[in-house]
Design an enzyme around this catalytic site. Structure first.
Site, PDB file in Angstrom:
ATOM      1  N   PRO A  53       0.781  -1.239   0.000  1.00 48.50           N
ATOM      2  CA  PRO A  53       0.000   0.000   0.000  1.00 48.50           C
ATOM      3  C   PRO A  53       0.811   1.287   0.000  1.00 48.50           C
ATOM      4  O   PRO A  53       0.237   2.367  -0.104  1.00 48.50           O
ATOM      5  CB  PRO A  53      -0.812  -0.110   1.290  1.00 48.50           C
ATOM      6  CG  PRO A  53       0.053  -0.916   2.190  1.00 48.50           C
ATOM      7  CD  PRO A  53       0.757  -1.902   1.320  1.00 48.50           C
ATOM      8  N   ASP A  76       3.639   1.318 -11.895  1.00 50.51           N
ATOM      9  CA  ASP A  76       2.598   2.326 -12.028  1.00 50.51           C
ATOM     10  C   ASP A  76       2.707   3.390 -10.940  1.00 50.51           C
ATOM     11  O   ASP A  76       3.595   3.350 -10.087  1.00 50.51           O
ATOM     12  CB  ASP A  76       1.203   1.695 -12.071  1.00 50.51           C
ATOM     13  CG  ASP A  76       0.872   0.898 -10.824  1.00 50.51           C
ATOM     14  OD1 ASP A  76       1.199   1.363  -9.716  1.00 50.51           O
ATOM     15  OD2 ASP A  76       0.262  -0.176 -10.947  1.00 50.51           O
ATOM     16  N   LYS A  98      -1.213   4.865 -14.885  1.00 49.47           N
ATOM     17  CA  LYS A  98      -2.344   4.254 -14.188  1.00 49.47           C
ATOM     18  C   LYS A  98      -2.889   5.106 -13.048  1.00 49.47           C
ATOM     19  O   LYS A  98      -3.564   4.612 -12.166  1.00 49.47           O
ATOM     20  CB  LYS A  98      -1.989   2.865 -13.648  1.00 49.47           C
ATOM     21  CG  LYS A  98      -1.560   1.870 -14.712  1.00 49.47           C
ATOM     22  CD  LYS A  98      -2.642   1.620 -15.719  1.00 49.47           C
ATOM     23  CE  LYS A  98      -3.764   0.795 -15.151  1.00 49.47           C
ATOM     24  NZ  LYS A  98      -4.848   0.570 -16.145  1.00 49.47           N
ATOM     25  N   GLY A 129       0.713  -1.393  -7.348  1.00 50.95           N
ATOM     26  CA  GLY A 129       0.410  -1.015  -5.982  1.00 50.95           C
ATOM     27  C   GLY A 129      -0.505  -2.048  -5.335  1.00 50.95           C
ATOM     28  O   GLY A 129      -1.323  -2.675  -6.003  1.00 50.95           O
ATOM     29  N   GLY A 130      -0.362  -2.229  -4.027  1.00 52.46           N
ATOM     30  CA  GLY A 130      -1.235  -3.167  -3.306  1.00 52.46           C
ATOM     31  C   GLY A 130      -1.019  -4.601  -3.719  1.00 52.46           C
ATOM     32  O   GLY A 130       0.110  -5.096  -3.788  1.00 52.46           O
ATOM     33  N   ASP A 131      -2.115  -5.293  -4.018  1.00 54.60           N
ATOM     34  CA  ASP A 131      -2.070  -6.689  -4.441  1.00 54.60           C
ATOM     35  C   ASP A 131      -2.538  -6.759  -5.897  1.00 54.60           C
ATOM     36  O   ASP A 131      -3.544  -6.150  -6.259  1.00 54.60           O
ATOM     37  CB  ASP A 131      -2.989  -7.541  -3.563  1.00 54.60           C
ATOM     38  CG  ASP A 131      -2.934  -9.012  -3.930  1.00 54.60           C
ATOM     39  OD1 ASP A 131      -2.203  -9.760  -3.258  1.00 54.60           O
ATOM     40  OD2 ASP A 131      -3.620  -9.410  -4.902  1.00 54.60           O
ATOM     41  N   ILE A 134      -6.312  -7.770  -6.555  1.00 54.81           N
ATOM     42  CA  ILE A 134      -7.423  -7.017  -5.972  1.00 54.81           C
ATOM     43  C   ILE A 134      -7.484  -5.662  -6.677  1.00 54.81           C
ATOM     44  O   ILE A 134      -6.725  -4.739  -6.357  1.00 54.81           O
ATOM     45  CB  ILE A 134      -7.265  -6.858  -4.447  1.00 54.81           C
ATOM     46  CG1 ILE A 134      -7.247  -8.233  -3.781  1.00 54.81           C
ATOM     47  CG2 ILE A 134      -8.392  -6.001  -3.871  1.00 54.81           C
ATOM     48  CD1 ILE A 134      -7.098  -8.214  -2.284  1.00 54.81           C
ATOM     49  N   THR A 159      -2.702  -5.700   0.492  1.00 55.10           N
ATOM     50  CA  THR A 159      -3.670  -4.843  -0.171  1.00 55.10           C
ATOM     51  C   THR A 159      -3.960  -3.590   0.663  1.00 55.10           C
ATOM     52  O   THR A 159      -3.743  -3.572   1.881  1.00 55.10           O
ATOM     53  CB  THR A 159      -4.965  -5.615  -0.469  1.00 55.10           C
ATOM     54  OG1 THR A 159      -5.805  -4.821  -1.304  1.00 55.10           O
ATOM     55  CG2 THR A 159      -5.715  -5.955   0.813  1.00 55.10           C
ATOM     56  N   MET A 211     -10.307   3.334  -4.711  1.00 52.45           N
ATOM     57  CA  MET A 211     -10.306   4.350  -5.773  1.00 52.45           C
ATOM     58  C   MET A 211     -11.577   5.193  -5.727  1.00 52.45           C
ATOM     59  O   MET A 211     -12.176   5.505  -6.748  1.00 52.45           O
ATOM     60  CB  MET A 211     -10.146   3.688  -7.150  1.00 52.45           C
ATOM     61  CG  MET A 211      -8.878   2.852  -7.273  1.00 52.45           C
ATOM     62  SD  MET A 211      -8.916   1.702  -8.672  1.00 52.45           S
ATOM     63  CE  MET A 211     -10.035   0.427  -8.053  1.00 52.45           C
ATOM     64  N   GLY A 240      -2.382   6.272   2.512  1.00 52.91           N
ATOM     65  CA  GLY A 240      -2.180   5.282   3.568  1.00 52.91           C
ATOM     66  C   GLY A 240      -0.792   4.678   3.627  1.00 52.91           C
ATOM     67  O   GLY A 240      -0.186   4.373   2.609  1.00 52.91           O
TER      68      GLY A 240
END
Length: 296
Positions: A53, A76, A98, A129-131, A134, A159, A211, A240
């Site tokens: 994250p 991204d 992105k 970014g994240g997972d 997801i 995530t 988002m 975050g």
């Protein structure tokens, strides 16, 4: 008078015959086939990797190793600068954008760049970014790679819901009020498949909208209009797990006041549900002390 020998007849005959032997693979010997195949460049591998994250220390060890070993990284906007700086200098970096509303490449263009490098024999890390699975469009990229018979693997990342919730002290589940959690995209591919608002409004689940910064008031209004209490807690988590991390807590009816009074820049995560009432006072400085000591 002497004459010049223009060509060697036996040699020319062999030369003329060579292409026909190459074209007729059925007449190749095993040795000839092996020699021909060894010249062909192997296809590279592709890794769809989650960077987490934001905080660089939330990157997995496997993700870090692959970044060090690869030939190309396509990354991204959601990948933090700290993680981008971990990419070795000899590794090619390709920024694919992105960011919401400002894509430097379409999804199809990203897929094509990814496969282009792999077909050149290069190993590729597609860093997200994240997972990746997801709301990371991993399924679309996997489909593209499968069509071209390119080997790939998926490396999970933390995530945003897990990372941002933990940094903010907000439990995603709580046995007193939320037995489950739902991850929901706030960007729908078409109006025909927009969220089932009635279902969400009736549910006691914690709702996490990805988002959704530009749709906070729309989300609140839809939930209220479908029967959810206007006093249901709602939180906006901005940037975050980064040094700029901020959490704003209100309720569905008053969330607009937060948007008007605060400078929320994004990316942001939206959380709705009674579990927010059990928010803990997390000392985030404890998570950054070792970093600060290293810099000092």
């Amino acid at each position: 008078m002497t004459t010049t020998k223009l060509f060697n007849l036996p040699f020319m005959l062999r030369l003329l015959n060579f292409p026909f032997n190459r074209m007729n693979a059925g007449k190749w010997t095993t040795k000839q086939k092996a020699a021909h195949n060894s010249v062909r460049k192997p296809i590279g591998d592709v890794y769809l990797v989650g960077s987490g994250p934001g905080d660089a220390e939330l990157l997995t060890l496997k993700a870090y190793r692959l970044i060090q070993e690869t030939d190309v990284v396509l990354y991204d906007w959601l990948v933090s600068p700290e993680i981008v700086n971990m990419i070795p200098k000899h590794v090619e970096r390709v920024f694919v954008g992105k960011k919401c509303g400002r894509h430097s490449m379409t999804q199809q263009e990203i897929c094509e760049r990814m496969s282009e490098f792999a077909l050149q024999g290069k190993n590729v890390v597609r860093l997200k970014g994240g997972d990746p699975s997801i709301f990371g469009r991993a399924a679309e990229e996997v489909e593209h790679l499968q069509k071209l018979n390119i080997d790939f693997a998926i490396v999970p990342g933390i995530t945003a819901a897990s990372g941002c919730g933990a940094w903010s002290g907000i439990p995603l589940t709580h046995r007193e009020c939320a037995h489950s959690v739902r991850f929901i995209t706030a960007h729908f591919k078409s109006e025909d498949i927009e969220s089932d608002w009635q279902n969400y409004a009736d549910s006691s689940d914690t709702l996490v909208f990805y988002m959704g910064l530009n749709k906070v008031e729309h989300i609140a209004q839809q939930l209220i209009s479908h029967g959810k209490s206007s006093e249901t807690p709602m939180a906006i988590i901005d940037q975050g797990t980064t040094a700029e991390h901020k959490t704003y807590v209100s309720d569905l009816k008053s969330i607009g006041n937060v948007l008007n009074s605060e400078n929320i820049v994004g990316p942001a995560l939206i959380v709705v549900g009674d579990a927010i009432n059990y928010r803990a006072n997390v000392n985030v400085d404890l998570l950054t002390q070792s970093k600060q000591q290293q810099v000092a």
